[in-house]
Design an enzyme around this catalytic site. Structure first.
Site, PDB file in Angstrom:
ATOM      1  N   HIS A   1       0.952  -1.192  -0.018  1.00 36.89           N
ATOM      2  CA  HIS A   1       0.040  -0.010   0.124  1.00 36.89           C
ATOM      3  C   HIS A   1       0.942   1.212  -0.074  1.00 36.89           C
ATOM      4  O   HIS A   1       1.863   1.399   0.847  1.00 36.89           O
ATOM      5  CB  HIS A   1      -0.813  -0.150   1.210  1.00 36.89           C
ATOM      6  CG  HIS A   1      -2.116   0.978   1.220  1.00 36.89           C
ATOM      7  ND1 HIS A   1      -1.696   2.238   1.614  1.00 36.89           N
ATOM      8  CD2 HIS A   1      -3.206   1.068   0.920  1.00 36.89           C
ATOM      9  CE1 HIS A   1      -2.773   3.203   1.321  1.00 36.89           C
ATOM     10  NE2 HIS A   1      -3.798   2.070   1.171  1.00 36.89           N
TER      11      HIS A   1
ATOM     12  N   CYS B   1      -3.796   2.563  -3.898  1.00 42.69           N
ATOM     13  CA  CYS B   1      -4.855   3.362  -3.533  1.00 42.69           C
ATOM     14  C   CYS B   1      -4.913   4.714  -3.921  1.00 42.69           C
ATOM     15  O   CYS B   1      -3.713   5.535  -3.822  1.00 42.69           O
ATOM     16  CB  CYS B   1      -4.447   3.471  -1.812  1.00 42.69           C
ATOM     17  SG  CYS B   1      -5.546   4.436  -0.964  1.00 42.69           S
TER      18      CYS B   1
ATOM     19  N   HIS C   1      -8.004   0.350  -4.044  1.00 40.96           N
ATOM     20  CA  HIS C   1      -8.736   1.228  -3.181  1.00 40.96           C
ATOM     21  C   HIS C   1      -9.250   2.341  -3.920  1.00 40.96           C
ATOM     22  O   HIS C   1      -8.367   3.266  -4.246  1.00 40.96           O
ATOM     23  CB  HIS C   1      -7.980   1.636  -1.965  1.00 40.96           C
ATOM     24  CG  HIS C   1      -7.487   0.460  -0.846  1.00 40.96           C
ATOM     25  ND1 HIS C   1      -6.517   0.966   0.001  1.00 40.96           N
ATOM     26  CD2 HIS C   1      -7.800  -0.725  -0.982  1.00 40.96           C
ATOM     27  CE1 HIS C   1      -6.382  -0.344   0.852  1.00 40.96           C
ATOM     28  NE2 HIS C   1      -7.168  -1.229   0.253  1.00 40.96           N
TER      29      HIS C   1
ATOM     30  N   ASP D   1     -12.705   3.265  -0.995  1.00 43.06           N
ATOM     31  CA  ASP D   1     -12.189   3.382   0.548  1.00 43.06           C
ATOM     32  C   ASP D   1     -12.803   4.529   1.167  1.00 43.06           C
ATOM     33  O   ASP D   1     -14.068   4.542   0.887  1.00 43.06           O
ATOM     34  CB  ASP D   1     -10.643   4.163  -0.237  1.00 43.06           C
ATOM     35  CG  ASP D   1      -9.458   3.744   0.826  1.00 43.06           C
ATOM     36  OD1 ASP D   1      -9.738   3.365   1.749  1.00 43.06           O
ATOM     37  OD2 ASP D   1      -8.210   4.356   0.383  1.00 43.06           O
ATOM     38  N   HIS D   2     -12.210   5.253   1.937  1.00 42.01           N
ATOM     39  CA  HIS D   2     -12.780   6.087   2.833  1.00 42.01           C
ATOM     40  C   HIS D   2     -14.037   6.961   2.241  1.00 42.01           C
ATOM     41  O   HIS D   2     -13.937   7.297   1.452  1.00 42.01           O
ATOM     42  CB  HIS D   2     -12.070   7.070   3.650  1.00 42.01           C
ATOM     43  CG  HIS D   2     -10.517   6.688   3.939  1.00 42.01           C
ATOM     44  ND1 HIS D   2      -9.436   7.300   4.414  1.00 42.01           N
ATOM     45  CD2 HIS D   2     -10.244   5.313   4.268  1.00 42.01           C
ATOM     46  CE1 HIS D   2      -8.478   6.452   4.817  1.00 42.01           C
ATOM     47  NE2 HIS D   2      -9.098   5.444   4.925  1.00 42.01           N
TER      48      HIS D   2
HETATM   49 MN   LIG Z   1      -5.928   2.795   1.053  1.00 40.16          MN
END
Ligand SMILES: [Mn+2]
Length: 357
Positions: A206, A244, A271, A316-317
């Site tokens: 990551h 990500c 992500h 993701d978030h």
């Molecule tokens: Mn991530």
């Protein structure tokens, strides 16, 4: 391609069946909570975790993450012992039929934000990183800052035990250069990847979040150049990437779609997160839609379809919306909105591509 969500285990505020209710959701990714970096994970515990998910008619799509302990990252004398432990954990994960493991190689700060509950104009809340805040504080104060905004949740990477060890941790990395850290990663991968090949477990590293150096600590997973170098350490599909988009994409100079095209089949896990640039070295984690942020999510999904991405993908978030009480970034509501939007992009792009053929 398998679609899922990150799930924080039995302590998560979101019950597993809520993920199952999201159309198109194949499963979740998660980790054994409470395991300290460096510990061997017993097969029975991994198997029980997997079965707890399967009982809810979902798949365990990946282990996110198995943390790499500081002795390995800092390259101390004990690293061989801990690499042996890591290898045994990989073997045990493989024995349970799990095919993908996420890890990162970042000294001390796995991720950092300066605001966990930044109020957006529409009354929702986002995570924000602002370098000018970091520039005016000591590294040791970051723990207090995160804790004070965590809403009482235990956030991964910001555990109380790590804070107590903070001075020792800083000493461990004192004087360490980017090159030193890279060499320690190379040492680790050269031992671990052959075992991954043997037991058919792929690794996906990551990136840094934010993708630049803070508090003088070296970072080596910031951009395409870094990733290409890491892929060359062991030229094996098992030495792979967790891309990500909100991490690497927080750098306005990073062309994330281009990164996807160049890294191609070495990407095993994606992500998808959008960010909005708010100024120099300052960004907000926004809704997943292109219209809310600075990344063109259509272009990113198109790049994934073009490379024939066939790994695991998850939103993701998300923002905190609809008064949901959840771990910062990990409520269900906004992630589910993002999931459905991303599925729509994927369906449209895939069908469009077929029509043209
Ligand atoms: Mn991530």
């Amino acid at each position: 391609m398998k679609w899922g969500f990150r799930w924080y285990g039995a302590k998560d505020t979101i019950p597993l069946h809520h993920f199952r209710h999201v159309p198109g959701c194949d499963g979740v990714v998660g980790t054994l909570l409470g395991k300290l970096p460096g510990e061997v994970w017993p097969i029975e515990e991994i198997q029980a975790f997997k079965e707890s998910i399967e009982k809810e008619r979902l798949e365990l799509l990946a282990i996110e993450s198995v943390a790499v302990c500081d002795a390995i990252k800092a390259g101390t004398e004990e690293r061989n012992h801990y690499i042996d432990n890591y290898i045994q954990t990989i073997r045990n994960i493989g024995a349970c039929g799990i095919k993908l493991v996420v890890y990162s190689f970042k000294p001390i700060f796995g991720w950092a934000k300066t605001h966990l509950k930044y109020e957006n104009p529409d009354g929702t809340y986002s995570l924000v990183f602002d370098q000018s805040v970091v520039d005016n504080m000591q590294a040791s104060e970051m723990f207090q800052l995160i804790k004070s905004q965590s809403g009482g949740f235990n956030l991964s990477g910001w555990e109380e035990e790590r804070f107590k060890e903070f001075n020792n941790l800083m000493k461990m990395y004192e004087g360490m250069t980017r090159e030193d850290l890279f060499n320690n990663l190379a040492y680790f991968l050269k031992r671990v990847i052959p075992v991954c090949e043997e037991v058919d477990v792929k690794l996906g590293i990551h990136p840094d979040d934010p993708p630049w150096e803070i508090f003088g600590l070296p970072r080596i997973t910031k951009n395409l150049e870094d990733y290409k170098r890491i892929m060359e350490i062991v030229d094996s599909p098992y030495n792979g990437i967790t891309l990500c988009t909100g991490s690497v994409g927080a750098n306005p100079d990073c062309d994330v779609a281009q990164m996807i095209r160049e890294l191609g089949d070495r990407i095993h896990f994606v992500h998808l997160r959008n960010v909005e640039f708010l100024g120099k070295d300052k960004f907000r984690e926004c809704a997943h839609l292109s219209l809310d942020g600075s990344l063109d999510m259509y272009e990113l999904m198109k790049a994934l379809v073009d490379i024939g991405f066939d790994g695991v993908i998850r939103p993701d978030h998300g923002r905190a919306i609809w008064d949901e009480v959840a771990m910062p970034g990990y409520g269900l509501y906004d992630r589910a909105l993002g999931f459905t939007y991303l599925q729509g992009l994927h369906e449209a792009i895939t069908k469009c591509k077929k029509e043209k053929e």
